[in-house]
Motif scaffolding. Structure first.
Motif, PDB file in Angstrom:
ATOM      1  N   LEU A  72      20.007 -20.795  85.821  1.00 40.10           N
ATOM      2  CA  LEU A  72      19.376 -20.617  87.128  1.00 40.10           C
ATOM      3  C   LEU A  72      20.026 -19.461  87.887  1.00 40.10           C
ATOM      4  O   LEU A  72      19.331 -18.634  88.487  1.00 40.10           O
ATOM      5  CB  LEU A  72      19.485 -21.904  87.945  1.00 40.10           C
ATOM      6  CG  LEU A  72      18.894 -21.815  89.358  1.00 40.10           C
ATOM      7  CD1 LEU A  72      17.396 -21.542  89.294  1.00 40.10           C
ATOM      8  CD2 LEU A  72      19.190 -23.074  90.142  1.00 40.10           C
ATOM      9  N   ALA A  73      21.361 -19.392  87.853  1.00 34.12           N
ATOM     10  CA  ALA A  73      22.060 -18.305  88.547  1.00 34.12           C
ATOM     11  C   ALA A  73      21.648 -16.956  87.976  1.00 34.12           C
ATOM     12  O   ALA A  73      21.414 -15.996  88.726  1.00 34.12           O
ATOM     13  CB  ALA A  73      23.567 -18.501  88.426  1.00 34.12           C
ATOM     14  N   TRP A  79      18.226 -29.895  83.023  1.00 30.80           N
ATOM     15  CA  TRP A  79      18.462 -30.726  84.196  1.00 30.80           C
ATOM     16  C   TRP A  79      17.806 -32.105  84.075  1.00 30.80           C
ATOM     17  O   TRP A  79      18.151 -33.010  84.827  1.00 30.80           O
ATOM     18  CB  TRP A  79      17.886 -30.034  85.434  1.00 30.80           C
ATOM     19  CG  TRP A  79      18.875 -29.174  86.136  1.00 30.80           C
ATOM     20  CD1 TRP A  79      20.174 -29.447  86.365  1.00 30.80           C
ATOM     21  CD2 TRP A  79      18.625 -27.899  86.698  1.00 30.80           C
ATOM     22  NE1 TRP A  79      20.767 -28.416  87.031  1.00 30.80           N
ATOM     23  CE2 TRP A  79      19.841 -27.456  87.259  1.00 30.80           C
ATOM     24  CE3 TRP A  79      17.511 -27.086  86.791  1.00 30.80           C
ATOM     25  CZ2 TRP A  79      19.956 -26.230  87.900  1.00 30.80           C
ATOM     26  CZ3 TRP A  79      17.625 -25.873  87.434  1.00 30.80           C
ATOM     27  CH2 TRP A  79      18.834 -25.458  87.975  1.00 30.80           C
ATOM     28  N   TRP A 135      22.767 -24.598  85.165  1.00 36.39           N
ATOM     29  CA  TRP A 135      23.130 -23.886  86.388  1.00 36.39           C
ATOM     30  C   TRP A 135      23.374 -22.405  86.106  1.00 36.39           C
ATOM     31  O   TRP A 135      23.032 -21.540  86.911  1.00 36.39           O
ATOM     32  CB  TRP A 135      24.363 -24.518  87.036  1.00 36.39           C
ATOM     33  CG  TRP A 135      24.034 -25.719  87.869  1.00 36.39           C
ATOM     34  CD1 TRP A 135      24.300 -27.024  87.573  1.00 36.39           C
ATOM     35  CD2 TRP A 135      23.356 -25.733  89.126  1.00 36.39           C
ATOM     36  NE1 TRP A 135      23.837 -27.847  88.563  1.00 36.39           N
ATOM     37  CE2 TRP A 135      23.248 -27.074  89.542  1.00 36.39           C
ATOM     38  CE3 TRP A 135      22.822 -24.742  89.941  1.00 36.39           C
ATOM     39  CZ2 TRP A 135      22.638 -27.448  90.732  1.00 36.39           C
ATOM     40  CZ3 TRP A 135      22.213 -25.114  91.137  1.00 36.39           C
ATOM     41  CH2 TRP A 135      22.129 -26.447  91.517  1.00 36.39           C
ATOM     42  N   THR A 136      23.957 -22.121  84.964  1.00 40.77           N
ATOM     43  CA  THR A 136      24.184 -20.728  84.583  1.00 40.77           C
ATOM     44  C   THR A 136      22.853 -20.000  84.391  1.00 40.77           C
ATOM     45  O   THR A 136      22.687 -18.859  84.829  1.00 40.77           O
ATOM     46  CB  THR A 136      25.012 -20.657  83.290  1.00 40.77           C
ATOM     47  OG1 THR A 136      26.241 -21.346  83.483  1.00 40.77           O
ATOM     48  CG2 THR A 136      25.294 -19.224  82.892  1.00 40.77           C
ATOM     49  N   LEU A 186      24.484 -29.431  81.838  1.00 41.43           N
ATOM     50  CA  LEU A 186      24.245 -29.138  83.247  1.00 41.43           C
ATOM     51  C   LEU A 186      24.838 -27.782  83.630  1.00 41.43           C
ATOM     52  O   LEU A 186      24.215 -27.011  84.365  1.00 41.43           O
ATOM     53  CB  LEU A 186      24.853 -30.249  84.111  1.00 41.43           C
ATOM     54  CG  LEU A 186      24.246 -30.440  85.498  1.00 41.43           C
ATOM     55  CD1 LEU A 186      22.739 -30.603  85.426  1.00 41.43           C
ATOM     56  CD2 LEU A 186      24.900 -31.606  86.199  1.00 41.43           C
TER      57      LEU A 186
END
Length: 201
Positions: free
Chosen positions: A28-29, A10, A25-26, A21
């Motif tokens: 973090l999910a 990030w 996000w993947t 990015l």
């Protein structure tokens, strides 16, 4: 650890790609799902399993009756079992011809497995029967049911972690495949002129 490392994508960087990015996000999910959803799945599975098993415990206690069997004589052991697990479990038991009285008051006899190391005629042992006096297994106890439920919860949690991590790796694999495809296209456009000064310009 790779999921946590993915969060660093990030940070602002002029070389950061859009796929970096997506990868962050993947990650973090996946981290949130493992930290929040997996414990919930394990707890719910353990609770539902425990309820079902305790219901089974109650039903078995109502349907199965303890009685005393009397040894008539020992029965010869079956042929040797090549499986060491079943063989070791069988060593602690003996096959005997026994008599017992069912819950209906009728005397019965038959070959059963008794928890006796060296059975002799007249020895008594505990066995379980159904309403008709047929020999059945010992009913499940509450401690065993709780242990099985906990193991089911742990198994569900582990399967959920594997599913989340597998999905994350699949997304990451698709991202990497896309990067390689774009690199191949860029190389195909520039490659023929590579190393020749002034050509193609």
């Amino acid at each position: 650890m790779r999921a946590i490392a993915g969060l660093w994508r990030w940070r602002r960087n002029p070389l950061r790609r859009g796929t970096d990015l997506v990868e962050a996000w993947t990650a973090l999910a996946a981290l949130v799902l493992i930290a929040v959803a997996v414990p919930v799945v394990g707890t719910v599975t353990a609770g539902l399993s425990r309820d079902a098993l305790l219901t089974s415990v109650r039903e078995q206690r109502e349907a199965r009756h303890a009685t005393v069997g009397t040894v008539v004589r020992k029965v010869s052991a079956p042929p040797l079992d090549p499986d060491p697990e079943t063989a070791s479990a069988r060593d602690a038991h003996s096959r005997v011809l026994a008599r017992w009285t069912g819950p209906d008051g009728i005397d019965r006899s038959g070959v059963v497995v008794a928890r006796l190391g060296a059975p002799r005629p007249g020895d008594h042992f505990r066995l379980w029967t159904d309403e008709r006096g047929r020999v059945v297994g010992r009913p499940l106890d509450t401690a065993t049911a709780t242990t099985h439920a906990a193991l089911a919860g742990l198994g569900a949690a582990a399967a959920s972690v594997a599913l989340v991590e597998g999905a994350r790796r699949l997304v990451l694999w698709r991202i990497v495949q896309g990067r390689h495809a774009r690199l191949d296209r860029a190389w195909a456009a520039v490659g023929p002129d590579w190393g020749r000064t002034g050509t193609g310009s």
